[in-house]
Design a protein around this motif. Structure first.
Motif, mmCIF file in Angstrom:
data_model
loop_
_atom_site.group_PDB
_atom_site.id
_atom_site.type_symbol
_atom_site.label_atom_id
_atom_site.label_comp_id
_atom_site.label_asym_id
_atom_site.label_seq_id
_atom_site.Cartn_x
_atom_site.Cartn_y
_atom_site.Cartn_z
ATOM 1 N N ARG A 1 0.813 -1.224 0.000
ATOM 2 C CA ARG A 1 0.000 0.000 0.000
ATOM 3 C C ARG A 1 0.848 1.276 0.000
ATOM 4 N N ARG B 1 -6.490 1.224 -9.365
ATOM 5 C CA ARG B 1 -6.188 1.336 -7.930
ATOM 6 C C ARG B 1 -6.152 2.810 -7.575
ATOM 7 N N CYS C 1 -3.505 -6.828 -6.752
ATOM 8 C CA CYS C 1 -3.297 -5.460 -7.267
ATOM 9 C C CYS C 1 -1.832 -5.061 -7.238
ATOM 10 N N HIS C 2 -0.983 -5.874 -6.592
ATOM 11 C CA HIS C 2 0.453 -5.587 -6.611
ATOM 12 C C HIS C 2 1.217 -6.888 -6.380
ATOM 13 N N PHE D 1 -7.176 -5.800 4.589
ATOM 14 C CA PHE D 1 -7.845 -7.104 4.700
ATOM 15 C C PHE D 1 -7.083 -8.100 5.565
HETATM 16 S S1 SF4 Z 1 -6.286 -8.123 -0.877
HETATM 17 FE FE1 SF4 Z 1 -7.127 -7.022 -2.628
HETATM 18 S S2 SF4 Z 1 -6.926 -4.811 -2.177
HETATM 19 FE FE2 SF4 Z 1 -5.644 -5.971 -0.727
HETATM 20 S S3 SF4 Z 1 -3.618 -5.940 -1.667
HETATM 21 FE FE3 SF4 Z 1 -4.617 -7.825 -2.327
HETATM 22 S S4 SF4 Z 1 -5.670 -7.390 -4.260
HETATM 23 FE FE4 SF4 Z 1 -5.081 -5.428 -3.315
#
Ligand code: SF4
Length: 588
Positions: free
Chosen positions: A72, A183, A302-303, A496
């Motif tokens: 993030r 994103r 996403c990464h 999450f």
């Molecule tokens: S759980 Fe979803 S939002 Fe979180 S880093 Fe992974 S892909 Fe991205």
């Protein structure tokens, strides 16, 4: 190696590197963006003026080897939408590449000559200021594609036309692994702040960078193993578990069942078309359309290094990419809240938001308010898509829509305005889920579910099971979640991880141990809440100095007198309960 601060002054433009000051050593991610905004931005400045600053910071563990789901990037500034301090974080490629350049934060200040737009190229060799004129006016799909032609595999941070127009609902886009602009640091209008700095986009390349130092390898490895195991064991985060199989939109049916899915501008807690826009339906459509091959998947990260992979690639009827990702908040905001149950239209609207550079939560709420005001009928999907496209065209109507819910409510004479601190509410009805309502009302961020996600115990049964309709203990619950979240937002881990770390003790320990391992600071699980509160205190004090009072910690009036079906409940938490959440700020 000590991390550095990269300070960029757009009035030159020029830049310099500074050693990370001792006083900020214990902060990263949100903690660091908030500490810098708290210390360096006068709370009285205009958010779009030359004295606001945009701060970008990866988390503590971001960029470290194989810390799971930890990419993030936090973006912070005084918010043009709320008028208070703001942190909004995004996945995508930027966090890891900034961290691997040895940077704790990038501080962007000053404003360039009127009409000048720049592309900033940030690498181990410093910052290059390129003329961004060829990119101005372009949507983020085109911008990302053009920049990868010249700078392949880099992280791209950018703004769409909404940010160029300095609209209060402009977000900051980060590209994903396929170089798509899905994103977003969406909330709070931070894209408009980037626009005031004359920055259309930033390219970040970590090639040849020093990487992230690990102060205590042993502690880091132990923590990483514990946290990884906890994520892999939990029903919501494991492979083929709830988030991986159905994405965050798994919550559509769950919240609908609970009577807490805001529908038609927060006039009901249930939507008759919920099943058509649910995570289960999204997965089915992707499977059907890609049975013979295609780009669609529900198993998308996403990464690099995300092991939860809640993201998806939603495809058109030919199996070609339409949007990534179609998540709960988006499916709700542009779907149930507007009375729309057509996934393909919701996907097209999401794509429009990603291209124009708009936060989908604020955009969906804005359309719903315009519908409530009679501009469109609820359920008018063609009208909703056409209305959104006005933003990119820059028409007067588009500029009103791009300012978000409150400006649009005034334009259309609507009194049912679901905002707190001028920011619209996400996808959980506070009358039906009281704890999240306390978070919306009291967080320094404006109505924001991620600021203290009490949905975990109130709906998902994570860390116990609480009655969502009850008022009891919700002030204390919200504060605990807000403090824990401020810490998690500083780690660089995806929020999450909260599910496994709340339910599985070794996950909580592991998170703290990875932070201790990277930083060398004696951080344990017992420090999570105190350090989180330290961050909240800076944010709260900034807002007070900007003029916020207890009156700003209230849900909208209509929720006190309108009953919400199907439970026929009103907002019943007292003002005294709300005021108790942050009473400690002036006592501790
Ligand atoms: S759980 Fe979803 S939002 Fe979180 S880093 Fe992974 S892909 Fe991205």
């Amino acid at each position: 190696m000590t991390k550095q601060i990269l300070r960029i002054d757009m009035s030159g433009p020029n830049y310099r590197y500074e050693p990370m000051p001792e006083k900020w050593q214990k902060f990263a991610g949100r903690g660091l963006t908030s500490a810098i905004v708290f210390e360096e931005v006068d709370p009285g400045v205009h958010p779009l003026g030359p004295h606001n600053k945009l701060v970008i910071a990866p988390g503590w563990v971001t960029g470290s080897p194989a810390a799971p789901s930890s990419g993030r990037t936090s973006f912070g500034a005084k918010s043009p939408l709320t008028g208070g301090i703001k942190e909004s974080n995004a996945g995508g490629l930027s966090g890891q590449q900034i961290a691997k350049l040895g940077l704790a934060a990038i501080i962007i200040e000053g404003t360039p000559a009127k009409g000048k737009w720049y592309l900033l190229v940030v690498s181990k060799d410093g910052v290059k200021f390129e003329d961004a004129a060829p990119l101005v006016g372009k949507g983020m799909y085109e911008v990302d594609e053009a920049l990868w032609e010249k700078y392949p595999k880099t992280a791209v941070i950018g703004i769409g036309p909404a940010g160029e127009m300095k609209l209060s609902n402009a977000g900051i886009s980060v590209n994903d692994m396929e170089n798509r602009p899905g994103r977003y640091a969406g909330r709070g209008g931070l894209g408009a702040v980037m626009g005031t700095k004359g920055i259309k986009a930033m390219v970040i390349s970590d090639k040849g960078g020093p990487g992230v130092d690990i102060a205590d390898q042993e502690t880091f490895k132990i923590g990483r193993r514990k946290l990884t195991e906890a994520i892999q064991e939990h029903a919501l985060t494991k492979k083929d578990g709830g988030l991986n199989a159905y994405g965050t939109a798994i919550l559509i049916n769950i919240m609908n069942e609970a009577g807490g899915l805001p529908t038609r501008n927060f006039s009901s807690g249930q939507f008759e078309g919920a099943a058509n826009i649910s995570g289960e339906r999204i997965a089915e459509v992707i499977q059907e359309r890609c049975a013979g091959g295609g780009e669609g998947t529900t198993d998308h990260g996403c990464h690099p290094g995300c092991i939860i992979k809640c993201s998806s690639i939603y495809v058109d009827e030919h199996g070609d990419h339409l949007v990534s990702c179609l998540e709960y908040e988006t499916a709700w905001a542009l779907g149930a809240n507007c009375g729309i149950d057509d996934l393909d239209y919701i996907a097209q609207m999401t794509r429009e938001c990603n291209d124009a550079g708009l936060d989908t939560i604020e955009a969906g709420n804005t359309i719903a308010v315009a519908m409530d005001g009679g501009y469109l009928q609820f359920g008018d999907k063609e009208g909703a898509l056409a209305l959104l496209s006005e933003v990119q065209k820059g028409t007067p109507l588009g500029r009103i829509i791009g300012q978000g819910v409150e400006a649009t409510a005034k334009a259309f004479g609507v009194h049912r305005v679901p905002t707190v601190k001028h920011q619209s509410m996400p996808a959980y009805e506070p009358r039906a889920v009281k704890g999240i309502g306390v978070t919306y009302a009291t967080t320094p961020m404006g109505a924001d579910h991620t600021a203290g996600y009490t949905i975990a115990p109130e709906i998902a049964g994570v860390s116990g099971k609480l009655d969502p309709l009850s008022d009891e203990g919700k002030a204390e619950l919200s504060l605990t979640f807000q403090a824990a979240t401020a810490f998690i937002d500083s780690t660089g881990y995806c929020l999450f991880i909260a599910f496994p770390i709340l339910d599985i003790a070794k996950g909580w320990e592991g998170m703290a141990e990875t932070v201790a391992g990277v930083t060398g600071l004696p951080i344990t699980g017992g420090d999570v809440i105190p350090l989180g509160k330290e961050i909240l205190k800076m944010e709260r004090l900034f807002n007070e100095r900007a003029g916020f009072t207890a009156a700003d910690d209230r849900p909208p009036e209509f929720m006190r007198y309108e009953e919400l079906p199907p439970h026929n409940v009103k907002w019943t938490i007292t003002d005294e309960q709300l005021d108790s959440v942050y009473a400690w700020v002036h006592e501790e």
